[in-house]
Design a protein around this motif. Sequence first.
Motif, PDB file in Angstrom:
ATOM      1  N   LEU A 109       0.844  -1.194   0.000  1.00  0.00           N
ATOM      2  CA  LEU A 109       0.000   0.000   0.000  1.00  0.00           C
ATOM      3  C   LEU A 109       0.877   1.240   0.000  1.00  0.00           C
ATOM      4  O   LEU A 109       1.835   1.348   0.776  1.00  0.00           O
ATOM      5  N   ILE A 110       0.554   2.182  -0.887  1.00  0.00           N
ATOM      6  CA  ILE A 110       1.210   3.484  -0.908  1.00  0.00           C
ATOM      7  C   ILE A 110       0.141   4.533  -0.639  1.00  0.00           C
ATOM      8  O   ILE A 110      -0.943   4.488  -1.221  1.00  0.00           O
ATOM      9  N   VAL A 111       0.449   5.458   0.257  1.00  0.00           N
ATOM     10  CA  VAL A 111      -0.491   6.513   0.635  1.00  0.00           C
ATOM     11  C   VAL A 111       0.047   7.857   0.185  1.00  0.00           C
ATOM     12  O   VAL A 111       1.194   8.206   0.479  1.00  0.00           O
ATOM     13  N   ILE A 123      -3.211   3.838  -2.692  1.00  0.00           N
ATOM     14  CA  ILE A 123      -2.836   3.139  -3.923  1.00  0.00           C
ATOM     15  C   ILE A 123      -2.516   1.695  -3.543  1.00  0.00           C
ATOM     16  O   ILE A 123      -1.527   1.416  -2.854  1.00  0.00           O
ATOM     17  N   PHE A 124      -3.390   0.776  -3.945  1.00  0.00           N
ATOM     18  CA  PHE A 124      -3.221  -0.627  -3.592  1.00  0.00           C
ATOM     19  C   PHE A 124      -2.204  -1.274  -4.535  1.00  0.00           C
ATOM     20  O   PHE A 124      -2.332  -1.200  -5.755  1.00  0.00           O
ATOM     21  N   MET A 125      -1.209  -1.943  -3.949  1.00  0.00           N
ATOM     22  CA  MET A 125      -0.121  -2.532  -4.724  1.00  0.00           C
ATOM     23  C   MET A 125      -0.164  -4.050  -4.741  1.00  0.00           C
ATOM     24  O   MET A 125       0.809  -4.707  -5.112  1.00  0.00           O
ATOM     25  N   ASP A 126      -1.302  -4.630  -4.347  1.00  0.00           N
ATOM     26  CA  ASP A 126      -1.386  -6.082  -4.198  1.00  0.00           C
ATOM     27  C   ASP A 126      -2.173  -6.754  -5.320  1.00  0.00           C
ATOM     28  O   ASP A 126      -2.553  -7.912  -5.213  1.00  0.00           O
ATOM     29  N   GLY A 127      -2.451  -6.008  -6.402  1.00  0.00           N
ATOM     30  CA  GLY A 127      -3.093  -6.614  -7.561  1.00  0.00           C
ATOM     31  C   GLY A 127      -4.596  -6.724  -7.485  1.00  0.00           C
ATOM     32  O   GLY A 127      -5.216  -7.318  -8.362  1.00  0.00           O
ATOM     33  N   ARG A 128      -5.213  -6.132  -6.479  1.00  0.00           N
ATOM     34  CA  ARG A 128      -6.666  -6.242  -6.326  1.00  0.00           C
ATOM     35  C   ARG A 128      -7.406  -5.426  -7.379  1.00  0.00           C
ATOM     36  O   ARG A 128      -6.847  -4.516  -7.999  1.00  0.00           O
ATOM     37  N   VAL A 143      -5.023   1.526  -8.163  1.00  0.00           N
ATOM     38  CA  VAL A 143      -4.162   0.352  -8.031  1.00  0.00           C
ATOM     39  C   VAL A 143      -2.854   0.656  -8.748  1.00  0.00           C
ATOM     40  O   VAL A 143      -2.833   1.365  -9.762  1.00  0.00           O
ATOM     41  N   GLY A 144      -1.770   0.147  -8.212  1.00  0.00           N
ATOM     42  CA  GLY A 144      -0.467   0.455  -8.787  1.00  0.00           C
ATOM     43  C   GLY A 144       0.380  -0.780  -9.003  1.00  0.00           C
ATOM     44  O   GLY A 144       0.121  -1.845  -8.428  1.00  0.00           O
TER      45      GLY A 144
END
Length: 237
Positions: A109-111, A123-128, A143-144
């Motif tokens: 997760l990046i905020v 910014i969700f970095m886990d592919g969701r 998502v990133g």
Amino acid sequence: MVLAVAGPAMAQDVPDLEGFWGLSWTPGEPVADMVEALPPNTVMIEDTGVPEFPRGEFGGLILTPEAKAHAETWRSEDDMTLDRVCLPPSIVYAIQGPFPFEVHQTPDLIVFKYEYFDQTRLIFMDGRSAPEGQPHSKMGFSVGHWEGGDLVIETDHISASTITNNGLDHSEDITMIERYRLSEDGSTLMATQWFSDAASIENNGARWIEWEKREGEHIYPYECDPTFALEYGAVEE
């Protein structure tokens, strides 16, 4: 959204974007390969920072007939009322302004914490993917993933708002893709911001934005005061 990176790939070495970033007032030329990564039929608009386009100017964006008709009836004073002056714009416009932001980075997760209107973006970095029923908001659903040293963020579910703050509004179907890259010395964060919205523009838009790393600085409360609208009205009169 289709992401090319799943959770296990997050173990790779990635740039550290953590910290406070303030807009660069003297940005350099856009990096060629970042511009080349933009999709076809895209125009780079130049309204980053404090200056804004005057009424009727949109930096090369081609408005749909509906969007053009709306822009022609738009008046700045309509947005400067007690009930509207403290409404935040969407991330599509907010990202290009002069206010700083902080980055807080973890593998999953990046905020982004923006000073402008005290907004926070995940910014969700886990592919969701966006869950069913995900509401629209001014920050949208982001998502990133990493492409080498570039952070690529795809955002949708953005509430309808302004693109250029002069009558050109986007719909809630707009999509946005950003690409962030650190300079070699780590002192500058560079980005392209691309957006597409068939309801409002017939081509695609993009911006080039640069921020400078500023150690020891912090985000302060925005604290929008709606009574500013009364002062604006007095000036206009």
